[in-house]
Design a protein around this motif. Structure first.
Motif, PDB file in Angstrom:
ATOM      1  N   GLN A  92       0.819  -1.217   0.000  1.00  0.00           N
ATOM      2  CA  GLN A  92       0.000   0.000   0.000  1.00  0.00           C
ATOM      3  C   GLN A  92       0.849   1.263   0.000  1.00  0.00           C
ATOM      4  OE1 GLN A  92      -2.663  -0.855   3.405  1.00  0.00           O
ATOM      5  NE2 GLN A  92      -4.347  -0.567   1.973  1.00  0.00           N
ATOM      6  N   ALA A  93       1.980   1.200   0.692  1.00  0.00           N
ATOM      7  CA  ALA A  93       2.833   2.385   0.797  1.00  0.00           C
ATOM      8  C   ALA A  93       3.426   2.784  -0.555  1.00  0.00           C
ATOM      9  CB  ALA A  93       3.956   2.137   1.799  1.00  0.00           C
ATOM     10  N   GLY A  94       3.491   1.830  -1.502  1.00  0.00           N
ATOM     11  CA  GLY A  94       4.083   2.138  -2.796  1.00  0.00           C
ATOM     12  C   GLY A  94       3.090   2.428  -3.897  1.00  0.00           C
ATOM     13  N   PHE A  95       1.790   2.276  -3.620  1.00  0.00           N
ATOM     14  CA  PHE A  95       0.785   2.512  -4.657  1.00  0.00           C
ATOM     15  C   PHE A  95       0.671   4.008  -4.957  1.00  0.00           C
ATOM     16  CE2 PHE A  95      -1.627  -1.592  -3.421  1.00  0.00           C
ATOM     17  CZ  PHE A  95      -0.812  -2.327  -4.264  1.00  0.00           C
ATOM     18  N   VAL A  96       0.499   4.307  -6.239  1.00  0.00           N
ATOM     19  CA  VAL A  96       0.402   5.692  -6.685  1.00  0.00           C
ATOM     20  C   VAL A  96      -0.982   5.993  -7.251  1.00  0.00           C
ATOM     21  CG1 VAL A  96       1.391   7.433  -8.241  1.00  0.00           C
ATOM     22  CG2 VAL A  96       2.866   5.710  -7.187  1.00  0.00           C
ATOM     23  N   ARG A 135      -8.792  -6.534 -12.680  1.00  0.00           N
ATOM     24  CA  ARG A 135      -8.181  -5.421 -13.414  1.00  0.00           C
ATOM     25  C   ARG A 135      -8.873  -4.085 -13.168  1.00  0.00           C
ATOM     26  NH1 ARG A 135      -7.966  -7.133 -19.263  1.00  0.00           N
ATOM     27  NH2 ARG A 135      -7.004  -5.083 -19.453  1.00  0.00           N
ATOM     28  N   HIS A 136     -10.187  -4.072 -12.986  1.00  0.00           N
ATOM     29  CA  HIS A 136     -10.910  -2.812 -12.808  1.00  0.00           C
ATOM     30  C   HIS A 136     -11.208  -2.499 -11.342  1.00  0.00           C
ATOM     31  CE1 HIS A 136     -11.302  -2.564 -17.108  1.00  0.00           C
ATOM     32  NE2 HIS A 136     -12.006  -3.684 -17.176  1.00  0.00           N
ATOM     33  N   ARG A 137     -10.731  -3.343 -10.436  1.00  0.00           N
ATOM     34  CA  ARG A 137     -11.046  -3.146  -9.012  1.00  0.00           C
ATOM     35  C   ARG A 137     -10.230  -1.992  -8.424  1.00  0.00           C
ATOM     36  NH1 ARG A 137     -12.498  -7.935  -6.154  1.00  0.00           N
ATOM     37  NH2 ARG A 137     -11.959  -6.812  -4.242  1.00  0.00           N
ATOM     38  N   PRO A 138     -10.846  -1.179  -7.556  1.00  0.00           N
ATOM     39  CA  PRO A 138     -10.057  -0.193  -6.792  1.00  0.00           C
ATOM     40  C   PRO A 138      -9.072  -0.919  -5.861  1.00  0.00           C
ATOM     41  CG  PRO A 138     -12.410   0.311  -6.721  1.00  0.00           C
ATOM     42  CD  PRO A 138     -12.288  -1.060  -7.302  1.00  0.00           C
ATOM     43  N   LEU A 139      -7.881  -0.391  -5.748  1.00  0.00           N
ATOM     44  CA  LEU A 139      -6.864  -1.029  -4.915  1.00  0.00           C
ATOM     45  C   LEU A 139      -7.313  -1.124  -3.458  1.00  0.00           C
ATOM     46  CD1 LEU A 139      -3.727   0.722  -6.422  1.00  0.00           C
ATOM     47  CD2 LEU A 139      -4.335  -1.683  -6.679  1.00  0.00           C
ATOM     48  N   ALA A 140      -8.074  -0.133  -3.007  1.00  0.00           N
ATOM     49  CA  ALA A 140      -8.488  -0.104  -1.600  1.00  0.00           C
ATOM     50  C   ALA A 140      -9.442  -1.241  -1.256  1.00  0.00           C
ATOM     51  CB  ALA A 140      -9.143   1.237  -1.275  1.00  0.00           C
ATOM     52  N   GLN A 148      -0.573  -7.404  -2.759  1.00  0.00           N
ATOM     53  CA  GLN A 148       0.828  -7.786  -2.913  1.00  0.00           C
ATOM     54  C   GLN A 148       1.102  -8.287  -4.333  1.00  0.00           C
ATOM     55  OE1 GLN A 148       2.109 -10.014   0.458  1.00  0.00           O
ATOM     56  NE2 GLN A 148       4.120  -9.100   0.338  1.00  0.00           N
ATOM     57  N   ARG A 149       0.171  -9.022  -4.907  1.00  0.00           N
ATOM     58  CA  ARG A 149       0.350  -9.470  -6.290  1.00  0.00           C
ATOM     59  C   ARG A 149       0.357  -8.288  -7.255  1.00  0.00           C
ATOM     60  NH1 ARG A 149      -3.872 -13.748  -7.960  1.00  0.00           N
ATOM     61  NH2 ARG A 149      -4.991 -13.124  -6.087  1.00  0.00           N
ATOM     62  N   VAL A 150      -0.483  -7.287  -6.993  1.00  0.00           N
ATOM     63  CA  VAL A 150      -0.492  -6.096  -7.840  1.00  0.00           C
ATOM     64  C   VAL A 150       0.857  -5.372  -7.744  1.00  0.00           C
ATOM     65  CG1 VAL A 150      -1.545  -3.827  -8.200  1.00  0.00           C
ATOM     66  CG2 VAL A 150      -2.988  -5.810  -7.725  1.00  0.00           C
ATOM     67  N   ALA A 151       1.420  -5.283  -6.534  1.00  0.00           N
ATOM     68  CA  ALA A 151       2.716  -4.622  -6.361  1.00  0.00           C
ATOM     69  C   ALA A 151       3.811  -5.337  -7.152  1.00  0.00           C
ATOM     70  CB  ALA A 151       3.074  -4.561  -4.874  1.00  0.00           C
TER      71      ALA A 151
END
Length: 545
Positions: A92-96, A135-140, A148-151
């Motif tokens: 989460q800390a690295g998401f932009v 793919r279209h889901r909000p990260l939150a 973690q997989r998205v990161a």
């Protein structure tokens, strides 16, 4: 590809260097596993590869770090972004951005890649890591493991030549962890990518490593073949510890190699005993002063809905005094939603929850802390003061506990954390230990833990298990949501498995974890069909022969 030349890193105000005398070479096309105790400096070493240390973290770096020939002292992170990707402990800390697809594309946009190239790489990464449905889901709205997989995917889309990952499987279920590691393995072998991983769940990663680097506390790194290094290191996966116990040489790091050597050990263990040797004491139904152990928690028909998503679909659960219950299931199965619903401050769309006959949602914060305590996936959410000592003192005051209670718990879980240190400057494992100490200070009747072993080495897990056993033996009920099958095998008396928001299994640990290869611990896989789950079980069995 990656070279450290006599590197030392010292942070301002620290009593000593975080790293000292590091000489290390990671060749191109190699998967290198970095191991060491919690707080040994693994995260510092990883961040030095892309220049975050010292350009953004502060402190003093001596020696040289070279990545593809570029000196990180003269090349800040932005000038290394095309050659090295970093996946940090806290995704989460690295998401932009706000959505999965946008996050996967962001690093390529920063590099100025054309749209057709970005579209193609996003699709490839979605397929590689099993993210297409998200793919279209909000990260939150994603679970910790999905984030973690998205990161990992966001780092891969830039096609770096080197990839650095800090605890990349810590929030992943066993199946997802295998998928991510298999993908990294293919990138190493097929494309020649260089991968450097720091991981505490060595049972997942060791079999993929070409080389292991052990980072001793305050000592020089020891690098070599995985079996040779892990055989001597104080942190080692169960299959290696089983190999030490059995005297196997070379020590195996994979289940397959261990099974080939396990025949004589099975013969020594003999036929399975009539009683289950892995049975953990559970008070459910047992006599307590002539009566059954009291029921502390009852949940009936619990439902949680987020928009169109049903996170929980009518879950029933009871917990008695002294029970140690592990809640397992794939990422997104509803484990965290269940814990928050039980705690009382989380969303609950339907159903009933009672702790000692009272709904926690109806309690004020003070009484609720004594009734039920929750440590979330992100332990920093519980920490808001500027020093470790301040957090401990505040926890004592809020819980009406004698001064020093929280500090004593912290020293038991993670000895040596200084009072003046800021919580954000702790390692992930130390920060988790502090959050656990804060939550356990009021000695809640029901303790809820969400992924409590993230960032903890094996000795720290042993100390955590001992602290939780003491609470259970004193009449508390413990529920922990986890993907750590080895910790469950060592600690839990009962396992509840969730899938798509529903309970699909609920029973004694030995029965549930061995019913599926996904949740089966390493020792059980090596010795199957014999019933032992852990190295401790085998040690006890051999002592009685």
């Amino acid at each position: 590809m990656i070279r450290f030349e006599n590197v030392a890193v010292t942070y301002p105000g620290a009593p000593g260097p975080a790293l000292s005398g590091v000489d290390l070479h990671v060749p191109e096309g190699e998967l290198c596993l970095l191991v060491g105790r919690t707080g040994a400096g693994k995260s510092t070493l990883l961040r030095a590869v892309n220049g975050l240390v010292p350009h953004f973290t502060g402190g003093t770096l001596t020696g040289r770090v070279l990545v593809d020939g570029r000196d990180t002292r003269t090349h800040p992170p932005r000038e290394l972004a095309d050659v090295v990707g970093l996946v940090a402990q806290d995704p989460q800390a690295g998401f932009v951005t706000d959505s999965v697809e946008d996050e996967l594309a962001y690093s390529m946009e920063s590099l100025g890649l054309p749209n057709p190239v970005m579209r193609k790489r996003v699709e490839e990464t979605l397929d590689l890591l099993g993210l297409a449905d998200l793919r279209h889901r909000p990260l939150a709205t994603l679970s910790g493991g999905q984030q973690q997989r998205v990161a990992v995917g966001a780092a891969l889309t830039a096609h770096p030549r080197a990839l650095v990952l800090d605890e990349p499987t810590s929030a992943l279920d066993p199946g997802a962890a295998e998928d991510v590691l298999a993908a990294l393995h293919r990138l190493v072998h097929d494309l020649g990518m260089t991968v450097l991983i720091a991981e505490h769940r060595l049972e997942r990663v060791a079999q993929y490593a070409d080389r292991v680097v052990w980072l001793p506390d305050g000592g020089r790194p020891v690098a070599g073949e995985p079996g040779e290094v892990l055989a001597e290191a104080p942190v080692a996966p169960p299959v290696v510890r089983l190999g030490r116990l059995a005297g196997w040489r070379p020590v195996p790091v994979s289940i397959r190699d261990a099974r080939r050597l396990a025949g004589p050990l099975r013969d020594r263990l003999g036929p399975p005993p009539t009683a289950d040797p892995t049975a953990r004491h559970t008070p459910d139904g047992a006599a307590t002063h002539g009566a059954r152990a009291p029921e502390l928690l009852r949940a009936k028909g619990v439902r949680v809905r987020y928009g169109a998503v049903d996170a929980l679909r009518g879950v029933d659960l009871t917990a008695h005094a002294g029970e140690r219950i592990a809640v397992m299931g794939r990422n997104g199965s509803g484990k965290s939603s269940l814990l928050w619903a039980l705690q009382g401050t989380g969303k609950r769309s339907g159903g009933e929850v009672a702790v000692d006959g009272v709904d926690p949602a109806a309690l004020k914060p003070g009484p609720r802390r004594h009734a039920v305590g929750l440590v979330p996936q992100q332990p920093a959410d519980l920490l808001y003061l500027h020093t470790v000592g301040g957090e401990c003192a505040q926890a004592d005051r809020e819980s009406a506990a004698p001064p020093g209670t929280c500090r004593a718990l912290l020293d038991h879980l993670a000895p040596g954390v200084p009072d003046p240190r800021h919580p954000r400057d702790l390692s992930e494992g130390q920060r988790l230990a502090l959050a656990l100490a804060v939550a356990l200070t009021p000695r809640p009747r029901v303790v809820l833990l969400d992924e409590p072993t993230r960032g903890l080495d094996y000795p720290a897990k042993t100390r955590l298990a001992a602290a939780l056993r003491d609470l259970a033996d004193d009449g508390h009920a413990i529920l922990l949501a986890t993907h750590d099958v080895e910790f469950v095998a060592e600690y839990a008396t009962r396992v509840v498995v969730l899938a798509d928001g529903e309970t699909v299994a609920d029973g004694p640990t030995g029965e549930v974890v061995t019913a599926s290869p996904t949740f089966s611990p390493q020792v059980a896989k090596v010795l199957a069909p014999l019933p032992w789950l852990t190295v401790a079980d085998v040690t006890t069995a051999l002592a009685t022969r």
